[in-house]
Motif scaffolding. Structure first.
Motif, PDB file in Angstrom:
ATOM      1  N   UNK A 467      -7.664  15.703   4.179  1.00 39.83           N
ATOM      2  CA  UNK A 467      -7.296  14.438   3.504  1.00 39.83           C
ATOM      3  C   UNK A 467      -5.775  14.377   3.342  1.00 39.83           C
ATOM      4  N   UNK A 468      -5.153  15.521   3.176  1.00 40.23           N
ATOM      5  CA  UNK A 468      -3.690  15.544   3.126  1.00 40.23           C
ATOM      6  C   UNK A 468      -3.112  15.064   4.467  1.00 40.23           C
ATOM      7  N   UNK A 484      -5.752   5.024  -1.820  1.00 42.69           N
ATOM      8  CA  UNK A 484      -7.017   5.731  -2.066  1.00 42.69           C
ATOM      9  C   UNK A 484      -6.957   7.172  -1.590  1.00 42.69           C
ATOM     10  N   UNK A 485      -6.409   7.358  -0.406  1.00 39.66           N
ATOM     11  CA  UNK A 485      -6.350   8.726   0.134  1.00 39.66           C
ATOM     12  C   UNK A 485      -5.390   9.580  -0.687  1.00 39.66           C
ATOM     13  N   UNK A 515     -12.638   3.262   0.396  1.00 40.75           N
ATOM     14  CA  UNK A 515     -11.900   3.482   1.653  1.00 40.75           C
ATOM     15  C   UNK A 515     -12.778   3.132   2.849  1.00 40.75           C
ATOM     16  N   UNK A 516     -14.032   3.511   2.777  1.00 43.35           N
ATOM     17  CA  UNK A 516     -14.966   3.240   3.885  1.00 43.35           C
ATOM     18  C   UNK A 516     -15.166   1.746   4.096  1.00 43.35           C
ATOM     19  N   UNK A 517     -15.347   1.045   2.969  1.00 42.91           N
ATOM     20  CA  UNK A 517     -15.688  -0.379   3.050  1.00 42.91           C
ATOM     21  C   UNK A 517     -14.482  -1.253   3.347  1.00 42.91           C
ATOM     22  N   UNK A 527     -11.822   8.415   6.831  1.00 38.57           N
ATOM     23  CA  UNK A 527     -11.054   9.463   6.145  1.00 38.57           C
ATOM     24  C   UNK A 527     -11.832  10.193   5.040  1.00 38.57           C
ATOM     25  N   UNK A 528     -12.746   9.536   4.325  1.00 37.32           N
ATOM     26  CA  UNK A 528     -13.470  10.291   3.287  1.00 37.32           C
ATOM     27  C   UNK A 528     -14.424  11.350   3.845  1.00 37.32           C
TER      28      UNK A 528
END
Ligand SMILES: Cc1cc2nc3c(=O)[nH]c(=O)nc-3n(C[C@H](O)[C@H](O)[C@H](O)COP(=O)(O)O)c2cc1C
Ligand code: FES
Length: 645
Positions: A467-468, A484-485, A515-517, A527-528
């Motif tokens: 995620x970084x 979000x990330x 983030x997904x939506x 990314x999640x």
């Protein structure tokens, strides 16, 4: 170099080429891929040429530097054909012996052979080495047969036959139909059916149309596309020209990252040679079809691998994704219909045209046909590039091909699909590798990165790491991804530092959903995954970090401590001398003690303590035992303590 103006002339040239570059003739091939070059392959290539001449063998045997053979872990590699004798980790000093013993005396140089760790037996033939034995190297295999700077080697193995067939025996619609029947799915990430995409671009209104090769390859640990482009750029170009003909494009681009200098160089040579032969440019092979290709170097931003960002970058503006639809097939480069495919996808096209869709579709699973190249890296014995049929199990890849986990450690998980892929645990090792199965398991195929992790890997830290990476690489255009990330990374960092709190998991789940939506492109949307997949399979590790302030893998620095077991310490001074923080007290015959206030948990003491002493302990979630009293710190004899013991 004369132009080739018909399929007949191509066949004639092939015959001529085979007379002096026969792929079945005696040959010494030295891998000159980037991995082997880094371990000295160019000196080996030079030594082979010199030695063949010195020993007067130039008329009997030919030598060539080739693209990556895949077994990069053991480079530089030499393969001697037709016997297929494979020598590993060759140095220039080994070469005179190889030439005299193997080429002249027909004997094998035993010490350079692969040794099977299970049976302890030496393996002579390349295809008998377990790393190669379980692979099906249809797209990547030719790499080891050709010198990428020599188009003749590609012609000699049947290169450009598929192009001639497509141009002279098939209509563009028939080519698309063949690719559709083969059920080829894109190798760059999403696995979208290639034929359907080509058809959409062909049918889309607007001229001119463009075709693009995506060679951005930003996934950490992945190098399949680079090695294919370095080793066999001709196959990528051939696929591209066939695709351009099918779609109705007369112009194409190869988008290739700047950090791939050898791939850029070899691609440049391949384009020049193809143009000289009339295989690129106006009136290809005398068919009336014109096609030219330009190379564009990307600056190395991960997001520029995303197709719409890539097209922006090609247009000369900032590489930021744009909303889809409209898809590039309808409105792509400069607003025109554009078809973009991954390097491996393009390189697979000649294979389909040559062998036929049915033969291609006979390999693989119901929904995923053909083979796929993976870069197998991480905690794995045989690091390298592997090409396997779709449907092979993860267990086969990790254990039969990869040789399992080094150092007697336990397998923990395999991360597939690049940074926004997921981690698959041990109880799913029998999962069949195909697009749909990997997605069902919470990961994805991605472009083919496969990172193996062992028992020492903390899964919370893995999620934090990826995620970084994605936070850094987010283009920042849309808020759910940009902010979000960043928040997800901050929470995960706190958890790995032992500062996690109740509610963190729920917050991570909410941020993942948003983030997904709501993200603009697949970078944010996927990314999640590193968090979601590690939480799905390793929930206990998250709970241990948050509730018990414990890292079960003993990996998170802030949650571990080191101490020296007084029963095992022999006062050998090794850790004391090497500790960079002077945190170890002791002396000759004086049991060593770590000063917990000074210790920075660097782990040097743990690493340097000889395994037969095994005196340094690493713990997490439990208190460090109190130091041994001063009057009992003398080591009298190995294993015995001073006064009081
Ligand atoms: C963040 C991000 C990075 C990507 N990077 C690559 C890449 O390096 N190479 C690639 O071929 N596809 C990459 N893709 C996928 C492309 O957007 C696109 O789907 C692909 O090039 C289409 O080719 P294919 O159908 O042959 O797979 C990436 C996608 C995303 C969201
Ligand atoms: S670079 Fe030589 S085997 Fe990969």
């Amino acid at each position: 170099m004369a132009r080739i103006d018909s399929p007949e002339e191509l066949a004639k040239l092939r015959q001529e080429v085979v007379s002096h570059r026969d792929p079945d003739a005696p040959r010494v091939s030295v891998c000159a891929g980037t991995g082997c070059l880094a371990s000295g392959a160019s000196q080996v290539v030079a030594a082979v040429k010199t030695e063949i001449e010195r020993q007067g063998l130039q008329a009997a045997v030919e030598s060539r530097g080739t693209g990556c053979h895949g077994f990069c872990e053991r480079g530089p590699i030499i393969v001697i054909d037709p016997e297929e004798i494979c020598y590993l980790q060759v140095t220039p000093d080994d070469v005179p012996e190889i030439i005299s013993r193997t080429l002249k005396d027909k004997q094998v140089v035993e010490r350079l052979l692969y040794v099977d760790p299970a049976a302890g037996e030496k393996v002579t033939r390349e295809s008998d080495i377990p790393f190669y034995k379980h692979q099906q190297r249809l797209v990547f295999g030719p790499n080891r047969k050709i010198d990428p700077k020599n188009i003749e080697d590609y012609l000699a193995i049947g290169g450009y036959r598929a192009l001639a067939r497509a141009l002279f025996e098939m209509s563009p619609e028939q080519v698309i139909e063949e690719v559709k029947r083969a059920n080829l799915r894109g190798r760059g990430g999403a696995g979208f059916p290639t034929g359907i995409k080509w058809e959409a671009a062909r049918n889309a209104p607007g001229e001119p149309k463009y075709v693009v090769v995506n060679c951005d390859e930003g996934d950490p640990g992945a190098y399949m596309d680079r090695s294919l482009m370095e080793g066999n750029p001709y196959s990528v170009l051939e696929g591209l020209i066939i695709g351009a003909y099918a779609i109705g494009a007369n112009e194409g681009f190869v988008y290739i990252r700047q950090e791939y200098p050898l791939a850029v160089e070899n691609l440049g040579v391949a384009i020049e040679r193809a143009e000289e032969h009339g295989l690129l440019g106006p009136d290809i092979l005398g068919s009336g079809f014109d096609f030219e290709v330009k190379v564009h170097r990307g600056a190395g931003a991960f997001v520029c691998g995303e197709e719409t960002a890539l097209l922006m970058s090609l247009e000369g503006v900032a590489g930021e994704p744009r909303p889809r639809p409209p898809y590039p097939a309808v409105k792509g480069l400069w607003g025109r219909p554009t078809n973009i495919n991954n390097v491996e996808t393009w390189a697979t096209v000649p294979l389909i045209i040559n062998r036929g869709a049915a033969a291609f579709a006979s390999i693989g699973t119901e929904g995923s046909k053909g083979t796929k190249i993976f870069s197998l890296v991480g905690k794995i014995t045989n690091t390298g590039l592997v090409e396997v049929p779709m449907g092979i199990t993860l267990r086969d890849i990790v254990f039969n091909i990869g040789g399992g986990i080094p150092g007697g450690k336990k397998f923990k998980a395999v991360q597939t699909g690049g940074p926004s892929g997921g981690c698959i645990p041990e109880d799913q090792l029998d999962l069949k590798v195909d697009f749909d199965e990997l997605t069902r398991a919470g990961s994805m195929m991605g472009s083919g990165g496969m990172i193996v992790m062992d028992q020492d890997t903390c899964m919370v830290d893995v999620a934090r790491y990826f995620i970084n990476f994605l936070t850094d690489e987010s283009c920042g255009k849309c808020l759910p991804c940009r902010e979000g990330l960043r928040q997800m990374h901050s929470i995960l960092t706190k958890i790995t530092e032992g500062k996690g709190k109740e509610g963190d998991i729920e917050l991570l789940e909410q941020l993942s959903e948003v983030a997904r939506e709501a993200s603009l492109c697949a970078l944010g949307k996927t990314a999640p995954n590193p968090f979601l997949s590690t939480f799905r399979y390793f929930k206990g590790e998250y709970e241990a970090h948050i509730k018990d302030r414990r890292c079960p893998a003993l990996s998170c620095k802030a949650l571990i401590s080191y101490y020296i077991d007084p029963e095992k310490c022999t006062a050998c001074l090794l850790c004391l001398k090497r500790c960079p923080d002077n945190a170890i007290d002791g002396g000759k015959k004086k049991i060593h003690i770590i000063d917990q206030d000074r210790c920075t948990n660097c782990g040097t003491c743990f690493d340097v303590c000889p395994s037969h002493f095994d005196a340094v302990r690493k713990i997490s979630g439990e208190p460090v035992p109190p130091p041994i009293p001063e009057d009992r710190r003398t080591v009298v004899k190995k294993g015995k303590r001073g006064a009081g013991q």
